[in-house]
Motif scaffolding. Sequence first.
Motif, short mmCIF file in Angstrom:
data_model
loop_
_atom_site.label_atom_id
_atom_site.label_comp_id
_atom_site.label_asym_id
_atom_site.label_seq_id
_atom_site.Cartn_x
_atom_site.Cartn_y
_atom_site.Cartn_z
N GLU A 125 0.85 -1.19 0.00
CA GLU A 125 0.00 0.00 0.00
C GLU A 125 0.89 1.24 0.00
O GLU A 125 2.09 1.16 0.20
N ARG A 126 0.29 2.38 -0.23
CA ARG A 126 1.05 3.63 -0.27
C ARG A 126 1.81 3.83 1.05
O ARG A 126 1.24 3.72 2.13
N GLY A 127 3.09 4.12 0.94
CA GLY A 127 3.92 4.32 2.12
C GLY A 127 4.62 3.07 2.61
O GLY A 127 5.47 3.14 3.49
N ASP A 128 4.24 1.91 2.07
CA ASP A 128 4.90 0.66 2.48
C ASP A 128 6.30 0.57 1.88
O ASP A 128 6.54 0.98 0.74
N GLY A 129 7.20 -0.01 2.65
CA GLY A 129 8.55 -0.26 2.15
C GLY A 129 8.62 -1.58 1.41
O GLY A 129 7.59 -2.24 1.18
N PRO A 130 9.79 -2.03 1.05
CA PRO A 130 9.93 -3.27 0.29
C PRO A 130 9.62 -4.50 1.14
O PRO A 130 9.70 -4.45 2.38
N ILE A 131 9.29 -5.60 0.47
CA ILE A 131 9.04 -6.87 1.15
C ILE A 131 10.34 -7.68 1.24
O ILE A 131 10.61 -8.33 2.24
N ALA A 132 11.13 -7.63 0.18
CA ALA A 132 12.42 -8.34 0.16
C ALA A 132 13.55 -7.33 -0.01
O ALA A 132 13.47 -6.44 -0.85
N VAL A 133 14.60 -7.47 0.81
CA VAL A 133 15.77 -6.59 0.73
C VAL A 133 17.01 -7.45 0.59
O VAL A 133 17.18 -8.43 1.34
N VAL A 134 17.86 -7.09 -0.35
CA VAL A 134 19.14 -7.78 -0.55
C VAL A 134 20.26 -6.79 -0.28
O VAL A 134 20.34 -5.75 -0.93
N LEU A 135 21.13 -7.10 0.68
CA LEU A 135 22.26 -6.24 1.00
C LEU A 135 23.55 -6.81 0.43
O LEU A 135 23.82 -8.01 0.56
N VAL A 136 24.34 -5.95 -0.22
CA VAL A 136 25.59 -6.37 -0.85
C VAL A 136 26.68 -5.36 -0.53
O VAL A 136 26.41 -4.27 -0.02
N ALA A 137 27.92 -5.71 -0.86
CA ALA A 137 29.07 -4.90 -0.45
C ALA A 137 29.30 -3.68 -1.33
O ALA A 137 29.64 -2.61 -0.83
N THR A 138 29.13 -3.80 -2.64
CA THR A 138 29.51 -2.72 -3.55
C THR A 138 28.38 -2.39 -4.51
O THR A 138 27.48 -3.19 -4.75
N ARG A 139 28.48 -1.19 -5.09
CA ARG A 139 27.46 -0.74 -6.04
C ARG A 139 27.45 -1.60 -7.30
O ARG A 139 26.39 -1.84 -7.88
N GLU A 140 28.64 -2.05 -7.73
CA GLU A 140 28.69 -2.88 -8.94
C GLU A 140 27.95 -4.20 -8.72
O GLU A 140 27.21 -4.66 -9.58
N ARG A 203 7.37 -3.69 6.22
CA ARG A 203 6.86 -4.78 5.39
C ARG A 203 7.95 -5.76 4.99
O ARG A 203 7.66 -6.76 4.33
N CYS A 204 9.19 -5.48 5.36
CA CYS A 204 10.30 -6.36 4.96
C CYS A 204 10.26 -7.65 5.78
O CYS A 204 10.47 -7.65 6.99
N THR A 205 10.00 -8.76 5.11
CA THR A 205 9.93 -10.07 5.78
C THR A 205 10.94 -11.05 5.21
O THR A 205 10.98 -12.21 5.64
N TYR A 206 11.76 -10.60 4.27
CA TYR A 206 12.75 -11.48 3.62
C TYR A 206 14.02 -10.66 3.41
O TYR A 206 14.07 -9.79 2.55
N LEU A 207 15.03 -10.89 4.25
CA LEU A 207 16.27 -10.12 4.20
C LEU A 207 17.43 -11.03 3.81
O LEU A 207 17.66 -12.06 4.44
N ARG A 230 16.35 -2.45 12.99
CA ARG A 230 15.19 -1.76 12.43
C ARG A 230 14.21 -2.70 11.74
O ARG A 230 13.28 -2.25 11.08
N THR A 231 14.44 -4.00 11.87
CA THR A 231 13.58 -4.96 11.19
C THR A 231 12.50 -5.51 12.12
O THR A 231 12.59 -5.38 13.35
N ARG A 232 11.51 -6.14 11.56
CA ARG A 232 10.42 -6.71 12.32
C ARG A 232 10.84 -8.05 12.95
O ARG A 232 11.74 -8.73 12.44
N PRO A 233 10.19 -8.48 14.02
CA PRO A 233 10.63 -9.67 14.76
C PRO A 233 10.46 -10.99 14.01
O PRO A 233 11.15 -11.96 14.32
N ASP A 234 9.53 -11.06 13.06
CA ASP A 234 9.28 -12.32 12.35
C ASP A 234 10.02 -12.38 11.02
O ASP A 234 9.66 -13.16 10.12
N LEU A 235 11.05 -11.59 10.89
CA LEU A 235 11.82 -11.51 9.64
C LEU A 235 12.50 -12.84 9.33
O LEU A 235 13.05 -13.50 10.21
N GLN A 236 12.49 -13.23 8.05
CA GLN A 236 13.28 -14.37 7.58
C GLN A 236 14.62 -13.85 7.05
O GLN A 236 14.65 -12.93 6.23
#
Length: 458
Positions: A125-140, A203-207, A230-236
């Motif tokens: 919905e409007r204002g919701d953040g992503p559901i899945a977030v992928v963190l990596v080391a570099t911009r490339e 809304r992030c449930t998959y990190l 900053r994540t929710r407690p039921d995060l995968q």
Amino acid sequence: MLQDKTGQRLVPLKSDIYQEHLIVKRRSQKEVELFRLRNEITISGNGRQEVPNPIQSFEEVSFDGLISRALNRQGYENPTPIQAQGWPLALSGRNVVGIAGAGSGKKLAYILPAIQHVSAQLPLERGDGPIAVVLVATRETAQEIQKEIFAYSNPCRLRSMCLFGGSYRNIANDLTTTGYEVVVATPWRLLDFLCERRVNLNRCTYLVLDETDVMLTMGFEPQLNRVFERTRPDLQILMWSSTWSPILERLATKNMPRFTQINVGAISPHPGNHDVIQVVEIVKEEEKLNKLKELLTEIYDISDHPGKILVFAERKSCVSTINAFIGSFVPCESIHGDKTQAEREEVLRDFRKGTYNILVATDIASLNIPAVKFVINYDFPCSIESYLQRIERTGLSHTPHSKSFTFLTNLNEKQFRPMLKMLKDAKQPISPDLQRLSTEEDCGNKKRRPFRKWKYRS
């Protein structure tokens, strides 16, 4: 009713979306263990009880039709070992630590379950953040992964975005108004957007933490912990790495009460690399440029088209010096943090295409570059882990007859013994000077003496 730390109501999560194929379910324990043994898959961690059986073909995994068709178009024959065991775990909503070398298929091991996971959740919905977030080391690396995600998410009408240093800040408006289901980001950039309230993780449930070993080597542990706060407690959570180390274990146990660890191949902090010929030479600091010229001359004497050559240096000033030095006799290019994003993309694109075959770089270029024939460590990195990452992130281990060359000086004295052990474990040739100086270091540890000049044998 699930709430976050501020008491705000959270959208319910649907985590276990795995539908086990009847063939997979009917396999005996003996067949499963034989498959794991044959593919060097080991399971550990405090969540290893009742681990789902690995799949053995694409037909045995329960992806949606659109994802399956997108996968079939890629032309893969069978899932890799990390995918065979990783997909059932990820789709079951488990926290996972996956350890496997470069080129093992780790990216698809988390990308396809991410898309399936996102598709199973309630729409943004409007204002919701992503559901899945992928963190990596570099911009490339972030851009590379976002392109791969797009190939599978676009047919499912899911939107993805890439956040990194140098990206436009106004894209954050799209994150909060239009909404993107999948975000790929570097840790610093994501924290910037979180602190400015341009994005939230309600809304992030998959990190996913990809190349976790690289991020930890680069000193991102505090930033990663701040993201977890900053994540929710039921995060995968899914962490993927080429090596297993105490610092990675600390990060995993701190942020995941229960997790299942998958290892493919050797279980060791420094497993070495049996597929690459690794030549290590002891040199004086002032001799390195001449040694580099001699080495490149030997390579070009074998062939006028020797393949891609990647030269690593620690400092940006050193990269510029080496680039000018090599450029005086053969074409080459360089990449480091002072170059703009557009310049870096152009350099990497030309190197991949073969416009020139020598690239001088700091570790920011440690990503998957296909068909690299030679890696030259002009400067030794800060650790053995970084050394292995330089080799593996370039895709070097999958190029036939590939070699790495490393210059060690007195500045790297603390790395003599671990380097010697790693080379022995990988059954690599040992420099007599390295063997001798490592022995002298052992003696010096018993009775530390003032620094003295080395004596070289002719």
